[in-house]
Design an enzyme around this catalytic site. Structure first.
Site, PDB file in Angstrom:
ATOM      1  N   TYR A  52      -2.051  -0.681  10.309  1.00  0.00           N
ATOM      2  CA  TYR A  52      -2.110  -0.970   8.873  1.00  0.00           C
ATOM      3  C   TYR A  52      -0.814  -0.558   8.175  1.00  0.00           C
ATOM      4  O   TYR A  52      -0.212  -1.343   7.435  1.00  0.00           O
ATOM      5  CB  TYR A  52      -3.309  -0.241   8.262  1.00  0.00           C
ATOM      6  CG  TYR A  52      -3.501  -0.489   6.787  1.00  0.00           C
ATOM      7  CD1 TYR A  52      -4.131  -1.649   6.337  1.00  0.00           C
ATOM      8  CD2 TYR A  52      -3.069   0.433   5.839  1.00  0.00           C
ATOM      9  CE1 TYR A  52      -4.316  -1.888   4.979  1.00  0.00           C
ATOM     10  CE2 TYR A  52      -3.252   0.204   4.478  1.00  0.00           C
ATOM     11  CZ  TYR A  52      -3.883  -0.955   4.057  1.00  0.00           C
ATOM     12  OH  TYR A  52      -4.053  -1.189   2.718  1.00  0.00           O
TER      13      TYR A  52
ATOM     14  N   SER B 118       0.847  -1.199   0.000  1.00  0.00           N
ATOM     15  CA  SER B 118       0.000   0.000   0.000  1.00  0.00           C
ATOM     16  C   SER B 118       0.875   1.239   0.000  1.00  0.00           C
ATOM     17  O   SER B 118       2.016   1.217   0.478  1.00  0.00           O
ATOM     18  CB  SER B 118      -0.899   0.005   1.238  1.00  0.00           C
ATOM     19  OG  SER B 118      -1.567   1.244   1.383  1.00  0.00           O
TER      20      SER B 118
END
Length: 302
Positions: free
Chosen positions: A189, A176
């Protein structure tokens, strides 16, 4: 004196080879055809929806044998049907909770017996929570790390040895943009995605150093996509960082694998996140606020 001469020689060698390899890469970009994945056994985790589904669908019409892993059985069946409609040679569906190491190993052994050795492994499964660090429970944080990062360890442990034996394979990590630049409310995350980026980089170095150059790696760092996982997230600067169309992103990922790209940034401006190390602290925070990293996920519903 000998040491100094050796250092100079090694440095010149690196400079000359770097120029040559840049030129080689430029030429091959126009001359090389995408690799043929007909008959390759492709395993996609988190395949029941979102990017995982689109990756599977894009591999389907290329003649690959597909293995779909997800905890969502109904969604996975829908993905399987879509891949069959798109010409998949064969599709195998498995329920697997990648939060559990032993379950990964158990299902991996089942795959080896029923299908064969996986040659393209796409670690895509992921979860996201909108919480401050102090608001995260230990169990939620552990689950994020398990699914987004540690699962990559165990799937690679299960399938990489066969790739090493044949000197053939491809490992893909769906990371990501948040693994390059941290974001407000995403401590678990971002940490998990940063870890899986460096994990695959280390494996790439291991394969190259051991002469296993037939094993390729691709690290994918996308911005937020229009999926259930990131529902409600808005981009503060869509002209720079648009919310990605998941179908387009799925095609880009498969194209990156076919062209054996080491890295894929979607959009390409994401890679500029690495420049943060050169910025003064206040300038870094100023840009982060401007780009929405403080408030992008204020309305997160995923």
């Amino acid at each position: 004196m000998i040491s100094i001469i050796r250092n100079i020689s090694d440095t010149l060698n690196v400079v000359v080879l770097s120029v040559y390899y840049y030129f080689e890469a430029f030429v091959l970009k126009f001359l090389c055809k995408p690799k043929d994945v007909t008959g390759e056994i492709v395993l996609v985790t988190g395949s029941a929806s979102g990017l995982g589904r689109q990756i599977a669908v894009n591999f389907a019409h290329l003649g690959a044998v597909l293995i779909l892993w997800d905890i969502n059985e109904e969604g996975n069946k829908e993905t399987a049907e879509l891949t069959r409609k798109n010409g998949a040679r064969a599709v195998y569906v498995y329920k697997c909770d990648v939060n559990r190491r032993e379950e990964i190993y158990t299902v991996a052994n089942q795959v080896k017996k029923e299908v064969g050795d996986v040659t393209i492994l796409v670690n895509n499964a992921g979860i996201l929570n909108r919480k401050t660090f102090t608001g995260l429970s230990d169990s939620v944080m552990e689950r994020t790390i398990n699914v987004n990062c540690e699962a990559h360890f165990w799937t690679c442990k299960a399938f990489l040895p066969a790739m090493i034996k044949s000197n053939h394979g491809h490992l893909v990590t769906i990371a990501s943009a948040a693994g390059i630049t941290g974001c407000n409310y995403l401590s678990d995350y971002s940490a998990s995605k940063a870890a899986c980026i460096l994990f695959l980089e280390c494996l790439a170095f291991e394969m190259w150093a051991s002469g296993k150059t037939g094993i390729k790696t691709t690290i994918v760092c996308p911005y937020y996509m229009d999926t259930e996982l990131t529902a409600g997230i808005k981009s503060a600067r869509p002209f720079l960082l648009p919310i990605l169309n998941v179908e387009h992103a799925g095609k880009k990922v498969v194209d990156a694998v076919l062209n054996e790209k080491s890295y894929l940034f979607i959009p390409s401006i994401v890679q500029l996140g690495f420049l943060k190390t050169f910025l003064p602290r206040k300038v870094k925070f100023l840009f982060a606020q401007y780009l929405g990293f403080f408030n992008d996920i204020d309305h997160f519903k995923g």
